[in-house]
Design a protein around this motif. Structure first.
Motif, PDB file in Angstrom:
ATOM      1  N   PRO A 218     -16.978   3.822  -5.542  1.00 47.32           N
ATOM      2  CA  PRO A 218     -16.177   3.085  -6.539  1.00 47.32           C
ATOM      3  C   PRO A 218     -14.689   3.433  -6.446  1.00 47.32           C
ATOM      4  O   PRO A 218     -13.835   2.548  -6.531  1.00 47.32           O
ATOM      5  N   GLN A 219     -14.386   4.707  -6.253  1.00 49.65           N
ATOM      6  CA  GLN A 219     -12.997   5.123  -6.124  1.00 49.65           C
ATOM      7  C   GLN A 219     -12.402   4.598  -4.814  1.00 49.65           C
ATOM      8  O   GLN A 219     -11.230   4.202  -4.773  1.00 49.65           O
ATOM      9  N   LEU A 220     -13.195   4.574  -3.772  1.00 48.51           N
ATOM     10  CA  LEU A 220     -12.740   4.037  -2.486  1.00 48.51           C
ATOM     11  C   LEU A 220     -12.319   2.576  -2.649  1.00 48.51           C
ATOM     12  O   LEU A 220     -11.266   2.169  -2.148  1.00 48.51           O
ATOM     13  N   LYS A 221     -13.098   1.793  -3.366  1.00 47.56           N
ATOM     14  CA  LYS A 221     -12.769   0.383  -3.572  1.00 47.56           C
ATOM     15  C   LYS A 221     -11.421   0.228  -4.279  1.00 47.56           C
ATOM     16  O   LYS A 221     -10.633  -0.651  -3.932  1.00 47.56           O
ATOM     17  N   VAL A 222     -11.167   1.077  -5.254  1.00 48.34           N
ATOM     18  CA  VAL A 222      -9.884   1.032  -5.961  1.00 48.34           C
ATOM     19  C   VAL A 222      -8.740   1.259  -4.980  1.00 48.34           C
ATOM     20  O   VAL A 222      -7.734   0.544  -4.992  1.00 48.34           O
ATOM     21  N   HIS A 223      -8.896   2.234  -4.096  1.00 45.70           N
ATOM     22  CA  HIS A 223      -7.817   2.556  -3.165  1.00 45.70           C
ATOM     23  C   HIS A 223      -7.702   1.527  -2.034  1.00 45.70           C
ATOM     24  O   HIS A 223      -6.602   1.302  -1.532  1.00 45.70           O
TER      25      HIS A 223
ATOM     26  N   GLY B  24      -5.656  -1.017  -3.651  1.00 44.73           N
ATOM     27  CA  GLY B  24      -4.275  -0.527  -3.712  1.00 44.73           C
ATOM     28  C   GLY B  24      -3.577  -0.631  -2.373  1.00 44.73           C
ATOM     29  O   GLY B  24      -2.413  -1.024  -2.295  1.00 44.73           O
ATOM     30  N   ALA B  25      -4.286  -0.284  -1.296  1.00 45.98           N
ATOM     31  CA  ALA B  25      -3.700  -0.370   0.045  1.00 45.98           C
ATOM     32  C   ALA B  25      -3.362  -1.822   0.399  1.00 45.98           C
ATOM     33  O   ALA B  25      -2.296  -2.097   0.961  1.00 45.98           O
ATOM     34  N   LEU B  26      -4.259  -2.737   0.054  1.00 38.92           N
ATOM     35  CA  LEU B  26      -3.983  -4.152   0.305  1.00 38.92           C
ATOM     36  C   LEU B  26      -2.760  -4.610  -0.481  1.00 38.92           C
ATOM     37  O   LEU B  26      -1.917  -5.345   0.041  1.00 38.92           O
ATOM     38  N   ALA B  27      -2.652  -4.159  -1.730  1.00 34.90           N
ATOM     39  CA  ALA B  27      -1.504  -4.538  -2.564  1.00 34.90           C
ATOM     40  C   ALA B  27      -0.195  -4.019  -1.989  1.00 34.90           C
ATOM     41  O   ALA B  27       0.856  -4.616  -2.200  1.00 34.90           O
TER      42      ALA B  27
END
Length: 132
Positions: free
Chosen positions: A74-79, A82-85
């Motif tokens: 779940p935390q990986l998905k958040v990051h 973020g990386a895409l953003a």
């Protein structure tokens, strides 16, 4: 006037991860407000705002680290979001996760790639070509 670490962390989280992560933090705050505050103030407001690395680099470090753990999807998905953003491409993120396999093992990398794919799909960027 200097901005507080809590305010700096909240601003960073909002700009990188958007409302979905804000919702998760609100839910966490209902259960463990001090723990939520540690995430906002210490991780985002203190570490992620240091000048030694830019935000783009920090997101790749987070992706590699979380993928290596193998249990923080779940935390990986958040990051990944973020990386895409911050302008990282699907291809670059997949390459980072491919390299993770060399150090953390293929199962951890495979699980991370599949978690990242969920983010790519949600953002409708699954069709980008990835070099072989």
């Amino acid at each position: 006037m200097q901005i507080s670490r809590m305010d700096a962390g909240a601003a960073l989280i909002s700009s990188l991860y958007g409302s979905s992560y804000q919702d998760a933090l609100e839910r966490l705050g209902e259960i463990a407000p001090h723990f939520r505050d540690l995430i906002v103030e210490v991780i985002a407001g203190t570490v992620y705002t240091r000048a030694q690395l830019d935000q783009r680099s920090r997101e790749l470090v987070a992706i590699a680290s979380l993928a290596t753990l193998g249990h923080a999807l779940p935390q990986l998905k958040v990051h990944v979001a973020g990386a895409l953003a911050l302008g990282w491409t699907r291809s670059e993120i997949v390459e980072v996760l491919t390299q993770v396999a060399m150090h953390a093992g293929f199962p951890a990398a495979r699980n991370a790639i599949m978690a990242a794919a969920e983010v790519f799909e949600a953002q409708q960027i699954l069709d980008q070509k990835v070099p072989q």
